[in-house]
Design an enzyme around this catalytic site. Structure first.
Site, short mmCIF file in Angstrom:
data_model
loop_
_atom_site.label_atom_id
_atom_site.label_comp_id
_atom_site.label_asym_id
_atom_site.label_seq_id
_atom_site.Cartn_x
_atom_site.Cartn_y
_atom_site.Cartn_z
CE LYS A 169 43.75 30.60 45.93
NZ LYS A 169 44.96 30.66 45.31
CE LYS A 192 47.55 38.17 40.58
NZ LYS A 192 46.69 37.17 39.91
CB VAL A 222 53.29 34.40 46.64
CG1 VAL A 222 54.46 33.57 47.13
CG2 VAL A 222 52.04 34.12 47.48
CD GLU A 277 49.46 37.32 49.06
OE1 GLU A 277 49.17 38.03 48.07
OE2 GLU A 277 49.31 36.09 49.07
CB SER A 280 51.66 31.21 39.72
OG SER A 280 52.02 32.31 40.50
CG ASP A 295 53.08 33.14 43.42
OD1 ASP A 295 53.47 34.28 43.10
OD2 ASP A 295 51.95 32.91 43.91
N1 PSU Z 1 45.61 32.79 47.12
C1 PSU Z 1 44.56 33.37 47.74
N2 PSU Z 1 44.28 34.64 47.48
C2 PSU Z 1 45.05 35.38 46.65
C3 PSU Z 1 46.19 34.76 46.01
C4 PSU Z 1 46.42 33.48 46.28
O1 PSU Z 1 43.85 32.73 48.49
O2 PSU Z 1 44.75 36.54 46.47
C5 PSU Z 1 47.07 35.61 45.16
C6 PSU Z 1 48.50 35.56 45.74
O3 PSU Z 1 48.96 36.89 45.79
C7 PSU Z 1 49.28 34.78 44.71
C8 PSU Z 1 48.55 35.17 43.45
O4 PSU Z 1 50.64 35.11 44.68
O5 PSU Z 1 47.18 35.14 43.84
C9 PSU Z 1 48.82 34.26 42.31
O6 PSU Z 1 48.34 34.85 41.16
P1 PSU Z 1 48.73 34.24 39.72
O7 PSU Z 1 48.03 32.89 39.70
O8 PSU Z 1 48.17 35.22 38.72
O9 PSU Z 1 50.22 34.14 39.69
MN MN Z 2 48.74 33.11 35.92
#
Ligand code: PSU
Ligand code: MN
Length: 307
Positions: free
Chosen positions: A164, A91, A111, A30, A145, A147
Site C-alpha cells: 500500500k 490483531k 499476514v 488471513e 511490519s 510481515d
Molecule cells: N492490508 C490490507 N488490509 C489489512 C492489512 C493489510 O489491505 O487489513 C493487514 C494485514 O493483516 C497485514 C497487517 O498483515 O495489516 C499489517 O499490519 P502491521 O502494519 O501492523 O504489521
Molecule cells: Mn507496525
C-alpha cells in the site's frame, strides 16, 4: 517432534479436514483483513466471495483465525459470520499468536501469523490484499511490519496486490531484498501499489504464469533456501484508483494519524478506515476486487504445486 511440546491446538473446518485427507490443493486466507481491514458487512461479503473463487478454481479455502484460544484453519460459515461482526478482536502477529492461544482469546491473524499457521497446516499458498511493510517515517518511528521478517523465514507463497502506498514502498522493497525475500510481479515489470497498478518502481522479478511461480518455489526448496515468495498481482485496470488520485487521500490520512498520535498496531487499520471514509467507500470496492483477483492467482499456483 519434541516430546515435551504440547499438542497443537488446531481445529480444521470440515472442508479443510476432508481436503487434507484427499491431498487437494489448499489456499490460506488471513482474517485481519476481515476484522481490522474492512467494515461490516462488506468484510463478510469479501470473505465469502473470496472463498467461493478458490472453490471454483479447484482448491479449498482455509481462512485462519484464533477463536477463544483455538487456532482454526478453515472457518465454518457460522464462525466466519461471528468473526466479521465481532468487536474487541485482537490483531495477531508472530509476537502474540501464542498469547491468544494460551489465554483463550479471540484474534484475527495478520499476514505474519497466517503464514505461521499455514505452514503448520502444510498449506503452501496464501492470498491476501496487501502486506505490512516499512511505514513512512520509519527512520524515526521504527515501524516496520513483522510481515517482512516472516516472509524471510516461513515457506509460504503470499499473493498480494503490492504494498500500500500508505507505506514507504521503496524502503519496503529494500528490506525484502536485504532479508532475501523474492518479490515477483505477475505479468508486469512494475511493482504495484495496492489500490493502483503503478508504484513508479520496477519489480525485482517478473513471472507471467502460475506454473512459473510454483516452479520457482520448488527450486528454492531444492536449494535449501528458507522463506517465502512475495507475489505481487496488480489490481485489474477496471477496479484501480490511479496513483495520483490516491496520493491525496493518503497524505490526508497520514496527517490525521500523526495529529491523533496513532502508533503501533493501530496504524494500518486507522489509515485504511480513514481512506475508506474519504473515498466514500470506493477504496473498499477496489480492496475487495484486488483480494478476489489475488485469490484467483493463488488458486492457480496451489493447483500447479499439487500437479
Ligand atoms: N492490508 C490490507 N488490509 C489489512 C492489512 C493489510 O489491505 O487489513 C493487514 C494485514 O493483516 C497485514 C497487517 O498483515 O495489516 C499489517 O499490519 P502491521 O502494519 O501492523 O504489521
Ligand atoms: Mn507496525
Amino acid at each position: 517432534m519434541n516430546q515435551s511440546a504440547p499438542a497443537l491446538p488446531i481445529v480444521y473446518s470440515q472442508e479443510v479436514a476432508a481436503a487434507r485427507k484427499k491431498g487437494l490443493p489448499l489456499v490460506a486466507l488471513e482474517s485481519t483483513i476481515i476484522t481490522h481491514g474492512m467494515p461490516y458487512p462488506g468484510n463478510l461479503e469479501m470473505a465469502r466471495s473470496v472463498e467461493a473463487i478458490i472453490r471454483n478454481g479447484g482448491a479449498v479455502p482455509a481462512t485462519i483465525a484464533v477463536i477463544r484460544g483455538t487456532l482454526h484453519v478453515g472457518l465454518e460459515e457460522q464462525e466466519l459470520e461471528e468473526l466479521a461482526q465481532a468487536k474487541d478482536v485482537m490483531k495477531l502477529s508472530r509476537a502474540d499468536l501464542a498469547f491468544a492461544v494460551a489465554l483463550g482469546r479471540t484474534g484475527a491473524t495478520t499476514v505474519a501469523a497466517t503464514m505461521i499457521a499455514a505452514a503448520l497446516a502444510g498449506i503452501r499458498v496464501f492470498a491476501t490484499g496487501g502486506i505490512g511493510g516499512v511505514h513512512r517515517g520509519a527512520e524515526t518511528s521504527f515501524d516496520i511490519s513483522a510481515d517482512l521478517e516472516e516472509l524471510a523465514k516461513t515457506d509460504v507463497i503470499v499473493v498480494c496486490a503490492g504494498a500500500k502506498a500508505i507505506l514507504d514502498v521503496p524502503k519496503t522493497l529494500e528490506v525484502l531484498e536485504t532479508r532475501g525475500v523474492p518479490v515477483v510481479t505477475y505479468g508486469s515489470d512494475e511493482f504495484p501499489a495496492f489500490w493502483s497498478r503503478a508504484s513508479g518502481l520496477p519489480s525485482p522479478l517478473r513471472i507471467n504464469d502460475a506454473q512459473g511461480i510454483a516452479a520457482f518455489q520448488q527450486s528454492r526448496r531444492a536449494l535449501g533456501i528458507e522463506g517465502g515468495i512475495l507475489v505481487a498481482n496488480p489490481v485489474p485496470a477496471a477496479d484501480e484508483i490511479p496513483r495520483a488520485e490516491m496520493e491525496t487521500f493518503i497524505q490526508t490520512a497520514l496527517s490525521a494519524a500523526d495529529k491523533q498520535a496513532i502508533v503501533a498496531k493501530a496504524v494500518t487499520p486507522f489509515l485504511l478506515d480513514h481512506i475508506f471514509h474519504q473515498t466514500s467507500g470506493r477504496s473498499l470496492k477496489t480492496n475487495i476486487a484486488l483480494v478476489e483477483n489475488n485469490a484467483r492467482l493463488a488458486t492457480e499456483i496451489a493447483v500447479a504445486l499439487a500437479a
